[in-house]
Design a protein around this motif. Structure first.
Motif, short mmCIF file in Angstrom:
data_model
loop_
_atom_site.label_atom_id
_atom_site.label_comp_id
_atom_site.label_asym_id
_atom_site.label_seq_id
_atom_site.Cartn_x
_atom_site.Cartn_y
_atom_site.Cartn_z
N GLU A 157 4.70 -37.98 52.74
CA GLU A 157 3.27 -37.72 52.61
C GLU A 157 3.07 -36.26 52.21
O GLU A 157 3.57 -35.35 52.86
CB GLU A 157 2.55 -38.00 53.94
CG GLU A 157 2.61 -39.46 54.37
CD GLU A 157 1.86 -39.71 55.66
OE1 GLU A 157 1.29 -38.72 56.19
OE2 GLU A 157 1.84 -40.86 56.13
N GLU A 158 2.32 -36.06 51.14
CA GLU A 158 2.07 -34.71 50.63
C GLU A 158 1.11 -33.96 51.54
O GLU A 158 0.17 -34.54 52.09
CB GLU A 158 1.51 -34.76 49.21
CG GLU A 158 2.50 -35.26 48.18
CD GLU A 158 1.92 -35.21 46.78
OE1 GLU A 158 0.71 -34.93 46.67
OE2 GLU A 158 2.66 -35.44 45.82
N THR A 159 1.35 -32.68 51.69
CA THR A 159 0.47 -31.79 52.45
C THR A 159 -0.08 -30.71 51.52
O THR A 159 0.21 -30.69 50.32
CB THR A 159 1.22 -31.16 53.63
OG1 THR A 159 2.32 -30.39 53.12
CG2 THR A 159 1.76 -32.23 54.57
N GLU A 160 -0.85 -29.79 52.08
CA GLU A 160 -1.50 -28.78 51.26
C GLU A 160 -0.49 -27.81 50.63
O GLU A 160 -0.70 -27.30 49.53
CB GLU A 160 -2.50 -27.98 52.10
CG GLU A 160 -3.66 -28.83 52.63
CD GLU A 160 -4.62 -28.01 53.46
OE1 GLU A 160 -4.32 -26.80 53.68
OE2 GLU A 160 -5.65 -28.55 53.88
N LYS A 161 0.63 -27.56 51.30
CA LYS A 161 1.61 -26.60 50.80
C LYS A 161 2.69 -27.22 49.93
O LYS A 161 3.61 -26.51 49.49
CB LYS A 161 2.26 -25.86 51.98
CG LYS A 161 1.28 -25.04 52.80
CD LYS A 161 2.00 -24.26 53.88
CE LYS A 161 1.02 -23.39 54.66
NZ LYS A 161 1.71 -22.61 55.73
N ASP A 162 2.64 -28.52 49.69
CA ASP A 162 3.63 -29.19 48.86
C ASP A 162 3.23 -29.14 47.39
O ASP A 162 2.04 -29.13 47.04
CB ASP A 162 3.79 -30.65 49.29
CG ASP A 162 4.42 -30.77 50.66
OD1 ASP A 162 5.25 -29.91 50.99
OD2 ASP A 162 4.08 -31.73 51.39
N ARG B 117 2.52 -30.73 43.94
CA ARG B 117 2.02 -32.05 43.58
C ARG B 117 2.96 -32.76 42.62
O ARG B 117 3.67 -32.14 41.83
CB ARG B 117 0.63 -31.93 42.94
CG ARG B 117 -0.39 -31.23 43.83
CD ARG B 117 -0.52 -31.89 45.18
NE ARG B 117 -1.41 -31.17 46.07
CZ ARG B 117 -1.59 -31.50 47.35
NH1 ARG B 117 -0.92 -32.50 47.88
NH2 ARG B 117 -2.42 -30.79 48.10
#
Length: 219
Positions: A173-178, A180
């Protein structure tokens, strides 16, 4: 003084055994402790390691020690070294050593797990909380599982080994710091036969007029 002490303890590679003479120690490969255990002038006694073809123990399994000072105690496997058929059980079969600097500081008392031969431990059956032997069998769905020879129940794989499943892309699951996924799919580099210097000159529109010809190679 401190820098000299650090350099003194660095062991050069030409003093360390390699190839067939190298013996796997309990320390990480390439570490200073591993090099100290594999110095060329150290003569170790011949140790016949018990080869294990099909491993049935994994990190995170609950096992019971069958012999030694901690006989009858149960613990969880924290590390396995298959080259030497060694198993480390957390908090059991430990040794203690004192680490102290040369400047006269108080130092520290360190507790370390020592390796256990795989034949000195047994997997614990969660049904009756007793040691048991295990065999591999296949379910109707074709899944390979471990079966206790005492109770006939399936012994599940430890959760520690299932961490690999979380690394799959569908479980991530992608987070804000990953970064895109659409940015990773972009092609930002175009390969060419020019050197790094020539790429920089062309990018900034600089014309090189030094009169020197660039060497070229034909394959």
């Amino acid at each position: 003084m401190r820098l000299a002490r650090v350099l003194f303890y660095r062991i050069p590679d030409y003093l360390v055994r390699t190839g067939k003479e190298y013996r796997r120690s309990k320390y990480p490969k390439g570490s200073e402790e591993d090099k100290k255990a594999n110095l060329k002038w150290i003569k170790d006694k011949q140790v016949l390691d018990q080869p294990v073809i099909d491993w049935k123990l994994f990190n995170g399994d609950v096992v019971e020690i069958l012999s030694g000072k901690d006989k009858g105690k149960q613990g969880r496997i924290v590390e396995i070294i298959k080259e030497r058929s060694w198993v480390f059980v957390g908090g059991l079969n430990c040794s203690y050593r004192t680490v102290q600097d040369e400047d006269g500081s108080v130092g520290a008392y360190i507790k370390e797990e020592e390796p256990l031969p795989v034949g000195d431990i047994a997997l614990v059956d969660p049904t009756d909380n007793a040691p048991t032997e295990v065999v591999y069998r296949f379910t109707e769905g074709g899944e390979k599982v471990r079966i206790s020879t005492k109770t006939g129940r399936i012994i599940p794989m430890p959760e520690f080994e299932r961490e690999e499943e979380n690394r799959k892309r569908e479980n991530f699951e992608e987070t804000e710091k990953d970064t895109r996924a659409q940015h990773l799919a972009q092609h930002t580099h175009t390969p060419s036969l020019m050197s790094f210097k020539q790429d920089i000159l062309n990018e900034h529109g600089i014309v090189e007029d030094s009169g020197q010809k660039h060497r070229t190679w034909w394959y």
